[in-house]
Design a protein around this motif. Structure first.
Motif, PDB file in Angstrom:
ATOM      1  N   PRO A   9      10.349 -20.613  -1.226  1.00 26.15           N
ATOM      2  CA  PRO A   9      10.756 -19.902  -2.447  1.00 26.15           C
ATOM      3  C   PRO A   9       9.550 -19.647  -3.366  1.00 26.15           C
ATOM      4  N   TRP A  10       9.616 -18.554  -4.104  1.00 28.24           N
ATOM      5  CA  TRP A  10       8.518 -18.179  -5.000  1.00 28.24           C
ATOM      6  C   TRP A  10       8.143 -19.308  -5.951  1.00 28.24           C
ATOM      7  N   ALA A  11       9.129 -19.997  -6.480  1.00 27.84           N
ATOM      8  CA  ALA A  11       8.863 -21.061  -7.458  1.00 27.84           C
ATOM      9  C   ALA A  11       8.085 -22.228  -6.850  1.00 27.84           C
ATOM     10  N   ASP A  12       8.155 -22.392  -5.550  1.00 29.49           N
ATOM     11  CA  ASP A  12       7.457 -23.499  -4.879  1.00 29.49           C
ATOM     12  C   ASP A  12       6.012 -23.169  -4.507  1.00 29.49           C
ATOM     13  N   LEU A  13       5.602 -21.912  -4.672  1.00 28.62           N
ATOM     14  CA  LEU A  13       4.245 -21.505  -4.305  1.00 28.62           C
ATOM     15  C   LEU A  13       3.278 -21.779  -5.446  1.00 28.62           C
ATOM     16  N   ASN A  14       2.049 -22.165  -5.100  1.00 26.71           N
ATOM     17  CA  ASN A  14       1.044 -22.217  -6.158  1.00 26.71           C
ATOM     18  C   ASN A  14       0.627 -20.778  -6.458  1.00 26.71           C
ATOM     19  N   ARG A  15      -0.131 -20.583  -7.520  1.00 25.78           N
ATOM     20  CA  ARG A  15      -0.462 -19.223  -7.953  1.00 25.78           C
ATOM     21  C   ARG A  15      -1.206 -18.445  -6.871  1.00 25.78           C
ATOM     22  N   GLN A  16      -2.153 -19.082  -6.201  1.00 34.84           N
ATOM     23  CA  GLN A  16      -2.919 -18.376  -5.167  1.00 34.84           C
ATOM     24  C   GLN A  16      -2.009 -17.897  -4.044  1.00 34.84           C
ATOM     25  N   GLN A  37       2.973  -8.294 -12.968  1.00 36.49           N
ATOM     26  CA  GLN A  37       4.312  -7.731 -13.164  1.00 36.49           C
ATOM     27  C   GLN A  37       5.217  -8.005 -11.965  1.00 36.49           C
ATOM     28  N   GLU A  38       4.682  -7.854 -10.772  1.00 30.89           N
ATOM     29  CA  GLU A  38       5.470  -8.121  -9.567  1.00 30.89           C
ATOM     30  C   GLU A  38       5.871  -9.592  -9.495  1.00 30.89           C
ATOM     31  N   LEU A  39       4.959 -10.475  -9.850  1.00 29.05           N
ATOM     32  CA  LEU A  39       5.285 -11.902  -9.857  1.00 29.05           C
ATOM     33  C   LEU A  39       6.411 -12.188 -10.853  1.00 29.05           C
ATOM     34  N   GLY A  40       6.400 -11.481 -11.984  1.00 30.19           N
ATOM     35  CA  GLY A  40       7.463 -11.637 -12.976  1.00 30.19           C
ATOM     36  C   GLY A  40       8.832 -11.268 -12.434  1.00 30.19           C
ATOM     37  N   THR A  41       8.884 -10.294 -11.510  1.00 31.67           N
ATOM     38  CA  THR A  41      10.169  -9.914 -10.920  1.00 31.67           C
ATOM     39  C   THR A  41      10.718 -11.009 -10.009  1.00 31.67           C
ATOM     40  N   HIS A  42       9.851 -11.961  -9.664  1.00 28.18           N
ATOM     41  CA  HIS A  42      10.272 -13.087  -8.815  1.00 28.18           C
ATOM     42  C   HIS A  42      10.389 -14.376  -9.630  1.00 28.18           C
ATOM     43  N   ARG A  48       0.047 -14.632 -15.897  1.00 29.55           N
ATOM     44  CA  ARG A  48      -0.556 -13.514 -16.637  1.00 29.55           C
ATOM     45  C   ARG A  48      -1.719 -12.923 -15.852  1.00 29.55           C
ATOM     46  N   ALA A  49      -2.127 -11.711 -16.221  1.00 30.61           N
ATOM     47  CA  ALA A  49      -3.171 -10.986 -15.493  1.00 30.61           C
ATOM     48  C   ALA A  49      -4.474 -11.776 -15.402  1.00 30.61           C
ATOM     49  N   GLY A  50      -4.868 -12.471 -16.461  1.00 30.72           N
ATOM     50  CA  GLY A  50      -6.098 -13.260 -16.434  1.00 30.72           C
ATOM     51  C   GLY A  50      -6.030 -14.395 -15.420  1.00 30.72           C
ATOM     52  N   LEU A  51      -4.879 -15.016 -15.307  1.00 25.73           N
ATOM     53  CA  LEU A  51      -4.699 -16.093 -14.329  1.00 25.73           C
ATOM     54  C   LEU A  51      -4.640 -15.525 -12.913  1.00 25.73           C
ATOM     55  N   VAL A  52      -4.055 -14.355 -12.780  1.00 28.07           N
ATOM     56  CA  VAL A  52      -4.021 -13.682 -11.478  1.00 28.07           C
ATOM     57  C   VAL A  52      -5.446 -13.335 -11.043  1.00 28.07           C
ATOM     58  N   TYR A  58     -10.600 -16.700  -6.321  1.00 30.36           N
ATOM     59  CA  TYR A  58     -10.488 -17.858  -5.432  1.00 30.36           C
ATOM     60  C   TYR A  58     -10.171 -17.389  -4.008  1.00 30.36           C
ATOM     61  N   LEU A  59      -9.194 -16.499  -3.886  1.00 27.79           N
ATOM     62  CA  LEU A  59      -8.805 -15.996  -2.562  1.00 27.79           C
ATOM     63  C   LEU A  59      -9.920 -15.174  -1.924  1.00 27.79           C
ATOM     64  N   ALA A  60     -10.685 -14.446  -2.732  1.00 33.75           N
ATOM     65  CA  ALA A  60     -11.780 -13.630  -2.192  1.00 33.75           C
ATOM     66  C   ALA A  60     -12.871 -14.515  -1.601  1.00 33.75           C
ATOM     67  N   ARG A  61     -13.131 -15.645  -2.217  1.00 32.81           N
ATOM     68  CA  ARG A  61     -14.144 -16.565  -1.677  1.00 32.81           C
ATOM     69  C   ARG A  61     -13.720 -17.114  -0.318  1.00 32.81           C
ATOM     70  N   ARG A  62     -12.436 -17.055  -0.027  1.00 36.66           N
ATOM     71  CA  ARG A  62     -11.907 -17.519   1.262  1.00 36.66           C
ATOM     72  C   ARG A  62     -11.558 -16.350   2.194  1.00 36.66           C
ATOM     73  N   ASP A  63     -12.024 -15.157   1.832  1.00 34.64           N
ATOM     74  CA  ASP A  63     -11.809 -13.941   2.637  1.00 34.64           C
ATOM     75  C   ASP A  63     -10.338 -13.630   2.889  1.00 34.64           C
ATOM     76  N   GLN A  64      -9.468 -13.981   1.948  1.00 27.81           N
ATOM     77  CA  GLN A  64      -8.045 -13.649   2.086  1.00 27.81           C
ATOM     78  C   GLN A  64      -7.696 -12.354   1.372  1.00 27.81           C
ATOM     79  N   VAL A  65      -8.514 -11.958   0.387  1.00 24.80           N
ATOM     80  CA  VAL A  65      -8.356 -10.690  -0.314  1.00 24.80           C
ATOM     81  C   VAL A  65      -9.748 -10.119  -0.545  1.00 24.80           C
ATOM     82  N   HIS A  66      -9.807  -8.836  -0.917  1.00 27.82           N
ATOM     83  CA  HIS A  66     -11.097  -8.237  -1.253  1.00 27.82           C
ATOM     84  C   HIS A  66     -10.910  -7.115  -2.261  1.00 27.82           C
ATOM     85  N   LYS A  67     -11.988  -6.838  -2.992  1.00 32.24           N
ATOM     86  CA  LYS A  67     -11.958  -5.730  -3.935  1.00 32.24           C
ATOM     87  C   LYS A  67     -11.896  -4.432  -3.156  1.00 32.24           C
TER      88      LYS A  67
END
Length: 87
Positions: A9-16, A37-42, A48-52, A58-67
């Protein structure tokens, strides 16, 4: 993202994990504000955007996302080989 993360469930996930789930699920380039905004729908109103943005770095340093694309836009997955878009 691992299979157990997808089924939790969404509530059980950490932010990353939640940020990664949004990007993988969207299949498109997103800004931290759009992800927030999408996280808010869940029911994740505290992401907030700054925390995202911090989670994305953090995820980019682990090659899970990229700019991708313009300033502040992100996509799921590692960067293309030969590019240097680390935060």
């Amino acid at each position: 993202m691992t299979e157990p993360t997808v089924s939790r469930p969404w509530a059980d996930l950490n932010r990353q994990e939640a940020v990664a789930r949004v990007l993988v699920g969207s299949g498109r380039v997103m800004s931290p504000g759009e992800i927030s905004q999408e996280l808010g729908t869940h029911g994740r109103d505290g992401d907030r955007a700054g925390l995202v943005s911090a989670a994305l770095n953090y995820l980019a340093r682990r090659d899970q996302v990229h700019k991708a694309g313009g300033r502040g836009l992100w996509r799921a997955g590692p960067p293309e080989p030969g590019t240097s878009d680390r935060p």
